[in-house]
Structures are given as structure tokens and as C-alpha cells.
Design an enzyme around this catalytic site. Sequence first.
Site, PDB file in Angstrom:
ATOM      1  N   LYS A  11     -13.826 -99.583  76.045  1.00 35.84           N
ATOM      2  CA  LYS A  11     -13.486 -99.376  74.639  1.00 35.84           C
ATOM      3  C   LYS A  11     -13.198-100.714  73.927  1.00 35.84           C
ATOM      4  CE  LYS A  11     -11.768 -94.626  75.296  1.00 35.84           C
ATOM      5  NZ  LYS A  11     -10.675 -93.666  74.979  1.00 35.84           N
ATOM      6  N   TYR A  51     -17.491 -87.626  70.352  1.00 37.67           N
ATOM      7  CA  TYR A  51     -16.212 -86.947  70.596  1.00 37.67           C
ATOM      8  C   TYR A  51     -16.119 -85.605  69.866  1.00 37.67           C
ATOM      9  CZ  TYR A  51     -13.893 -90.758  73.167  1.00 37.67           C
ATOM     10  OH  TYR A  51     -13.506 -91.668  74.121  1.00 37.67           O
ATOM     11  N   PHE A  59      -5.623 -85.999  66.459  1.00 39.46           N
ATOM     12  CA  PHE A  59      -5.866 -87.417  66.698  1.00 39.46           C
ATOM     13  C   PHE A  59      -7.312 -87.828  66.447  1.00 39.46           C
ATOM     14  CE2 PHE A  59      -6.158 -85.292  70.909  1.00 39.46           C
ATOM     15  CZ  PHE A  59      -7.455 -85.640  71.280  1.00 39.46           C
ATOM     16  N   ARG A  87     -12.923 -91.298  87.147  1.00 37.49           N
ATOM     17  CA  ARG A  87     -11.664 -90.831  86.532  1.00 37.49           C
ATOM     18  C   ARG A  87     -10.459 -91.344  87.322  1.00 37.49           C
ATOM     19  NH1 ARG A  87     -11.816 -88.433  81.373  1.00 37.49           N
ATOM     20  NH2 ARG A  87      -9.971 -87.275  81.961  1.00 37.49           N
ATOM     21  N   ARG A 104      -6.408 -98.246  83.396  1.00 37.09           N
ATOM     22  CA  ARG A 104      -5.542 -98.059  82.225  1.00 37.09           C
ATOM     23  C   ARG A 104      -4.147 -98.645  82.452  1.00 37.09           C
ATOM     24  NH1 ARG A 104      -7.966 -92.086  80.720  1.00 37.09           N
ATOM     25  NH2 ARG A 104      -9.293 -92.740  78.984  1.00 37.09           N
ATOM     26  N   ASN A 114      -6.888 -97.209  74.989  1.00 34.91           N
ATOM     27  CA  ASN A 114      -6.692 -96.984  76.428  1.00 34.91           C
ATOM     28  C   ASN A 114      -7.851 -97.459  77.292  1.00 34.91           C
ATOM     29  OD1 ASN A 114      -8.400 -94.892  75.826  1.00 34.91           O
ATOM     30  ND2 ASN A 114      -7.096 -93.264  76.627  1.00 34.91           N
ATOM     31  N   HIS A 117     -13.382 -95.003  78.701  1.00 35.71           N
ATOM     32  CA  HIS A 117     -13.720 -93.582  78.674  1.00 35.71           C
ATOM     33  C   HIS A 117     -14.502 -93.275  79.938  1.00 35.71           C
ATOM     34  CE1 HIS A 117     -15.553 -89.739  77.651  1.00 35.71           C
ATOM     35  NE2 HIS A 117     -16.665 -90.259  78.126  1.00 35.71           N
ATOM     36  N   GLU A 128     -23.352 -86.765  77.885  1.00 35.75           N
ATOM     37  CA  GLU A 128     -22.936 -88.087  77.419  1.00 35.75           C
ATOM     38  C   GLU A 128     -23.936 -89.177  77.807  1.00 35.75           C
ATOM     39  OE1 GLU A 128     -18.889 -88.608  78.762  1.00 35.75           O
ATOM     40  OE2 GLU A 128     -18.168 -86.983  77.484  1.00 35.75           O
TER      41      GLU A 128
HETATM   42  P1  RTP Z   1     -11.686 -90.266  77.231  1.00 28.36           P
HETATM   43  O1  RTP Z   1     -12.372 -88.996  76.776  1.00 28.36           O
HETATM   44  O2  RTP Z   1     -11.657 -91.330  76.162  1.00 28.36           O
HETATM   45  O3  RTP Z   1     -12.226 -90.750  78.541  1.00 28.36           O
HETATM   46  O4  RTP Z   1     -10.155 -89.940  77.542  1.00 28.36           O
HETATM   47  P2  RTP Z   1      -9.554 -88.697  78.310  1.00 28.36           P
HETATM   48  O5  RTP Z   1     -10.647 -87.806  78.826  1.00 28.36           O
HETATM   49  O6  RTP Z   1      -8.591 -89.248  79.303  1.00 28.36           O
HETATM   50  O7  RTP Z   1      -8.774 -87.974  77.138  1.00 28.36           O
HETATM   51  P3  RTP Z   1      -9.274 -86.862  76.086  1.00 28.36           P
HETATM   52  O8  RTP Z   1      -8.323 -85.719  76.152  1.00 28.36           O
HETATM   53  O9  RTP Z   1     -10.736 -86.587  76.259  1.00 28.36           O
HETATM   54  O10 RTP Z   1      -9.040 -87.599  74.691  1.00 28.36           O
HETATM   55  C1  RTP Z   1      -9.973 -88.538  74.190  1.00 28.36           C
HETATM   56  C2  RTP Z   1      -9.233 -89.754  73.670  1.00 28.36           C
HETATM   57  O11 RTP Z   1      -8.478 -89.359  72.527  1.00 28.36           O
HETATM   58  C3  RTP Z   1      -7.258 -90.078  72.512  1.00 28.36           C
HETATM   59  N1  RTP Z   1      -6.131 -89.149  72.538  1.00 28.36           N
HETATM   60  N2  RTP Z   1      -5.098 -89.295  71.789  1.00 28.36           N
HETATM   61  N3  RTP Z   1      -2.591 -88.940  70.503  1.00 28.36           N
HETATM   62  C4  RTP Z   1      -2.980 -88.077  71.437  1.00 28.36           C
HETATM   63  O12 RTP Z   1      -2.310 -87.132  71.774  1.00 28.36           O
HETATM   64  C5  RTP Z   1      -4.265 -88.291  72.071  1.00 28.36           C
HETATM   65  N4  RTP Z   1      -4.780 -87.519  73.008  1.00 28.36           N
HETATM   66  C6  RTP Z   1      -5.975 -88.091  73.306  1.00 28.36           C
HETATM   67  C7  RTP Z   1      -7.212 -90.976  73.726  1.00 28.36           C
HETATM   68  O13 RTP Z   1      -7.591 -92.285  73.340  1.00 28.36           O
HETATM   69  C8  RTP Z   1      -8.244 -90.351  74.651  1.00 28.36           C
HETATM   70  O14 RTP Z   1      -8.811 -91.318  75.492  1.00 28.36           O
HETATM   71 MG    MG Z   2     -12.188 -87.082  77.589  1.00 19.31          MG
END
Ligand code: RTP
Ligand code: MG
Length: 141
Positions: A11, A51, A59, A87, A104, A114, A117, A128
Amino acid sequence: MAVERTLSIIKPDAVAKNVIGEIYTRFEKAGLKVVASKMKHLSKAEAEGFYAEHKERGFFADLVAFMTSGPVMVQVLEGEGAVLKNRELMGATNPKEAAAGTIRADFAESIDANAVHGSDSTTSAAREVAYFFAVTEICPR
Ligand code: RTP
Ligand code: MG
């Protein structure tokens, strides 16, 4: 375990910190191969489409703004159990909760910035990977 492909993004925060190589080293040491890669500055439409599953979340606007704030490095990783392995290397979404030694924990600043991804399932990975790469841009090796 089956050989899989997963979509990884370094990122804007981690690209700005100049740690692309350190993150690639973690993939390689874990047995994941980079079989496609490109640097891109995502447009708003590209980030929103990528996304889309989160578009109703509070968010979403911040996520899109962050993902378009600077260039990202996008790659396809290949290896046994690549989706889960990546992951595990990444650690929890919130770096404050990420296990020691994960990407992370070591490179991320906040839940928004963070560092990386990674696809969360083989189904997401297929979508993706195809979102960013034509079949001819992927080089199995
Ligand atoms: P990513 O998709 O980026 O790999 O991250 P992830 O699976 O660990 O998390 P995901 O639930 O898919 O959320 C995508 C990205 O959105 C941001 N986020 N912010 N403020 C919040 O509560 C919140 N929750 C998620 C994070 O940057 C996350 O990587
Ligand atoms: Mg995700």
C-alpha cells in the site's frame, strides 16, 4: 496442500517508506514466488472497484482516499497455500493487534495505513488477480 495464487498489494504507506524489497524478501523466505508485478497509482474508480465489497462500510471513503494517495506495488504470489500463507505473513488488519514479526506489526502505522493487502480466500484471489493482471502478464515458474 494445493499450489495457489493470491493478490498482494504493498500500500502507499509502505511504498513511501521504501520497504518494497523488505516485504518481497518476506514472501520469498516463506516460499512464495512473485509471478507478476507492477507499480500503479490507482485512480478513484480503480480503488472503488477493487474494494467494492466494502462500499457500504463507514470507512470506505477513507480507504479509497488512502489507496489513491500514492503509488502501490501490486503482485501475484504463487505457492502452496499461498492465500493463507500471505495472510499469516501480513498479520491482523489493525497493526496494534498484529502478531510480532508480521509485516503489519513491523511496517504499518494504523488500521488505515496498514502496509499491505492480501486476498482473503481463493475466490477473492481469482477476482483480484484478474482485476489487475491479464493472463499473459502472469509468468508461472
Ligand atoms: P485488506 O483487504 O486491505 O487486505 O485488509 P483486511 O482484509 O485485513 O481488512 P478488510 O476488512 O478487508 O478491510 C479493508 C481495509 O479497510 C480498512 N479498514 N478500516 N476503520 C476500520 O474499522 C477499518 N476496517 C477496515 C483497512 O485499511 C483494511 O485493510
Ligand atoms: Mg480484505
